[in-house]
Design an enzyme around this catalytic site. Sequence first.
Site, PDB file in Angstrom:
ATOM      1  N   GLU A   1       0.820  -1.280   0.147  1.00  0.00           N
ATOM      2  CA  GLU A   1      -0.026  -0.140   0.083  1.00  0.00           C
ATOM      3  C   GLU A   1       0.848   1.441  -0.001  1.00  0.00           C
ATOM      4  OE1 GLU A   1      -2.968   0.231   2.675  1.00  0.00           O
ATOM      5  OE2 GLU A   1      -3.996  -1.880   2.132  1.00  0.00           O
TER       6      GLU A   1
ATOM      7  N   GLU B   1      -5.247  -8.798   1.165  1.00  0.00           N
ATOM      8  CA  GLU B   1      -5.930  -8.446   2.556  1.00  0.00           C
ATOM      9  C   GLU B   1      -7.450  -8.035   2.177  1.00  0.00           C
ATOM     10  OE1 GLU B   1      -4.341  -4.858   4.460  1.00  0.00           O
ATOM     11  OE2 GLU B   1      -2.315  -5.449   4.099  1.00  0.00           O
TER      12      GLU B   1
HETATM   13  C1  GCO Z   1      -3.596  -1.676   5.665  1.00  0.00           C
HETATM   14  C2  GCO Z   1      -2.631  -2.012   6.091  1.00  0.00           C
HETATM   15  C3  GCO Z   1      -3.014  -3.152   7.254  1.00  0.00           C
HETATM   16  C4  GCO Z   1      -4.045  -2.585   8.015  1.00  0.00           C
HETATM   17  C5  GCO Z   1      -5.354  -3.252   7.924  1.00  0.00           C
HETATM   18  C6  GCO Z   1      -6.496  -2.919   8.631  1.00  0.00           C
HETATM   19  O1  GCO Z   1      -4.530  -2.034   4.590  1.00  0.00           O
HETATM   20  O2  GCO Z   1      -3.975  -0.506   5.841  1.00  0.00           O
HETATM   21  O3  GCO Z   1      -2.104  -3.168   5.051  1.00  0.00           O
HETATM   22  O4  GCO Z   1      -1.914  -2.891   8.008  1.00  0.00           O
HETATM   23  O5  GCO Z   1      -3.924  -3.031   9.426  1.00  0.00           O
HETATM   24  O6  GCO Z   1      -5.578  -2.794   6.505  1.00  0.00           O
HETATM   25  O7  GCO Z   1      -6.658  -1.321   8.541  1.00  0.00           O
END
Ligand code: GCO
Length: 463
Positions: A172, A369
């Site tokens: 990200e 994710e």
């Molecule tokens: C994100 C990060 C994660 C976060 C998850 C929950 O996508 O912001 O990769 O580290 O902890 O998304 O918000």
Amino acid sequence: MNHQNTTRPFLWGAASAAYQVEGGWRADGRGLSKWDVFTNGERITEKVVGAHHTGNVAINTYDPVQYRNDIALMRDLGLNAYRFSLSWPRILPDGTGAVNTAGLDYYRRFVDDLLAAGIAPIATLYHWDFPAGLFDRGGWHNRDSIDWFRDYAAVVFEALGDRVDTFVTLNEPFIDLFLMDLIAENARSGEREPFAFTSEQYGRQAPGMHNLLLANAAAVGEFRRQGLSGMVGIALPLYPMIPIDGEDAGDIAAAAQLDGVINRWPLDAVLKGTVPDDVVATLGAHNPAFAIPEADRALIAANSVDFIGVNYYAPMFVETDESGPLGMAAGANPDEVKAFNGPVRPEALHGLLLRLRDDYGNPPVIITENGAGFGDIDEVHDGDAIHDPLRTDYLRRHIDAVLKAKAEGADVRGYLVWSLFDNFEWIQGYTRRFGMVHVDFETQTRTPKDSYAFYRDLIAAQP
Ligand code: GCO
């Protein structure tokens, strides 16, 4: 892009990140990251949640006894993949130069223990824990960061390339630069609310984002140079953009513009090897120095990824707002049930996967994710049980959306829940739980929630 691994079984996994789970912040030669400074020095969690939280201990996975117990929970869950990140300053304490062999040994042992449990390791090289000394030298805004990252990637690929066959270069990049760094800057300066961003800040971050895309290209090139047999990709925060008023030309234009900045810019770079000049112009309007030289375009063109990691939580609802960065405001629709990261809209994930299929040549995709937290209303302790029906419903509906897109031809290779364990949620510290397993942050006790049983049964029922 190589499409190998097409015979590999679908990956059912979970995801985490070093700073959010490891702890051991000063153990065995680990150097400091910017997040160690943000939480111990500038204490930005106090500015956001009013409490002083750090990742110094987190959920203690740097402790081999702890992580081996956690791997047993992964095995009982039926996972065949687990995404984690490597702490850059644990491997290179100064970010460049001398390698901390104790740090590499930890990751070699962790990977070997995952493999022994039949769980494929998916290693993210960078998940926001930039080495503090290099951050002080400008971080991603210093063009040297491209070489710093390439050299770090070379060390990782040489050390783990014989046992890890799926690498994620960056997690990200947009959120790292345009959200977290800006929140830290605003909290440190005290000149505005942590979340109050400006167009000037967006313009100023743009060259750093470009350097991240160059760093990705440089790491992909190093992966190719080492002749590794696996896959290398990047994990992008992808947000379908929905105009608040679908009839309003301003909202429609704002949604398209934000789609360009957050989604299309990195997708074009890593999958097509091109840079969208309309996005460069949008950000350049707030930073006249922002331009993309031909040599940079060539580096990007030569190093597309093997797969795209999709970090999806929710769409964004966008409207024009003269006071907002780039003249817009984006976030969750005001009037619906929202998880921490936005509204529950699995159909938007389905549409996103079809967009990748149709607009980007149907690349291999891993959902790197997807998950949710809803607060105490969805963490109901009941004897030894912990009920989290909203999270369970969220996961069910989003998995259905992924499998639907897959059945319609999207080349989806895996689905990784964020997250297996409750952990350190950045600026919200330990106040936001995303795990399918509850963690008592004082005792480190793990307790599977109902969503853990749901995911276990779903995986077991897969053909
Ligand atoms: C994100 C990060 C994660 C976060 C998850 C929950 O996508 O912001 O990769 O580290 O902890 O998304 O918000």
